[in-house]
Design an enzyme around this catalytic site. Sequence first.
Site, short mmCIF file in Angstrom:
data_model
loop_
_atom_site.label_atom_id
_atom_site.label_comp_id
_atom_site.label_asym_id
_atom_site.label_seq_id
_atom_site.Cartn_x
_atom_site.Cartn_y
_atom_site.Cartn_z
N ASP A 14 0.82 -1.23 0.00
CA ASP A 14 0.00 0.00 0.00
C ASP A 14 0.85 1.27 0.00
O ASP A 14 0.65 2.16 0.83
CB ASP A 14 -0.94 0.01 1.21
CG ASP A 14 -1.70 -1.28 1.39
OD1 ASP A 14 -2.09 -1.87 0.37
OD2 ASP A 14 -1.90 -1.70 2.54
N GLU A 186 -11.20 0.73 -3.72
CA GLU A 186 -10.58 1.16 -2.46
C GLU A 186 -9.32 1.96 -2.78
O GLU A 186 -9.03 2.27 -3.94
CB GLU A 186 -10.25 -0.06 -1.60
CG GLU A 186 -9.37 -1.07 -2.31
CD GLU A 186 -9.20 -2.37 -1.55
OE1 GLU A 186 -9.46 -2.41 -0.34
OE2 GLU A 186 -8.80 -3.37 -2.17
#
Length: 532
Positions: A14, A186
């Site tokens: 991420d 997301e």
Amino acid sequence: MTISNPILKGFNPDPSIVRAGDDYYIATSTFEWFPGVQLHHSKDLVHWELIGHPLGERRLLDMSGNPNSGGIWAPCLSYHEGVFYLIYTDVKSLAGAFKDTPNYLTTATDIRGPWSDPVYLNSSGFDPSLFHDDDGRKWLVNLIWDHRKNRNPFHGIVLQEYSEAEQKLVGPKKVIFRGTELGCTEGPHIYKRNGWYYLMVAEGGTGYEHAVTVARSRSLSGPYEVDPANPVLTSQGNPDLPLQKAGHASLVETQNGEWYMVHLCSRPLPGLQQSPLGRETGIQQCEWTEDGWIRPVNGRHPQANVQSPALPSAPALAPVECDHFDGTSLDVHYSTLREPAEDSWLSLTERPGNLRLYGRQSLNSHFSQSLVAKRIQHFRFEAETVVEFDPEHFQQMAGLVCYYNSKNYYYLRISHDEKLGKTLNVLISDNGAYDELLAQDLPIRDWGGRCYLKVQIQEHEVRFFASPDGESWTAVGDSLPFGHLSDEYATRHVNGFFTDWGFTGAFVGLCVQDLSGEKKAADFDYFCCRNL
């Protein structure tokens, strides 16, 4: 010069990248591992160095009791007018239909801190990101999670203004993007260029169908039109690519006007869809099309080697291979589980030159574990230590562990048997099922006070060794599958609901347990981690 991917090896998912002057920083997720958020620095986008963790105090992060793969998800690092802004989620629950996801903000004028007391933002979902608009206003975007039956749990990307003066979210909330047909929308980030607002999101789930998609609008609040060439980046459908799971990206522009995208990726074991090194960080060179869309220069598939930017080369310091514990604090590359390394259970000064760990709860615990570990970053790897430990009964253990989570680990441990005295064995937790590798413990009461322990990883295989002198080594049992310490192996679902998630990666570490509560201590003289 070329950049070799992944640029951040081992569990570093991420990525959120930002440039401050001539310096580049990437923040990556740490989940249940403490301290929270890994911060990496580079001058040239080629060489990277881990420089610290902003969430290194209990006032900023307390994960005691957090579930496996809970904790810090998808931090967002931004920089505006001399201030670094870090947005993060501390996931408190994630199994089943519900997710408890409080989101916070902390700031600093120096990337190395100190960081401000956390400001609570919301709990409506995860992957929050802060956008600084040209007019000085700040906006938060995050995924809204929908727990209801027969609904899309990825409800959409919500936008709300953040008031820095009031230190809270203000004004109306608006869902600005529902995602594309890939689903699982997301990881939002907003960028502004030439009057367009660009919304970059992760889609397809964080596995082998992961992808980066982009939409844009002339208005921050939408409506957003999707890029006709989506997905911009993905490994989906190409199992031969060395970098899999490409997605969850972040953009940066160099001081020379070049553009790069950092993104999540993984390297599965050869022949298997198992990635024990975890989800890592890669980078791709990008360019803008004439009609204003961002594109990786080499196409939508992630490349293992990428052209570096026109910046002076700036090599980084390599991590120390052997730590002899001569300092008064742990090296930056160590992590602990859910809580900080504190004097109540860890000391580098009580016996100088040694790491002393006091035994606490079992490796199955989500609370008080005495474990210090490093990320495994290569498929051919070796770790070695020597420990002095004199257990008095079978509830006292110490040794060397290859750990994925509280349900999946291999543990070469020293303990005590009523008949055999001091012994060795390898404890196995296989998705929560306990086993012992040797049918009977190996007696080592004649070895003296010091016991040398070693683990070797050769791609698919993990094997443990022990020695009384560090020269003559004995294999402790047969080899074990490295792939069992992976995201894919740890993820489980029943009747359509996930009961266990796997989002992290394999670690190797030193640990002590005392299930009696007597806090028996072990002393580790060194810890060496080598690539083979």
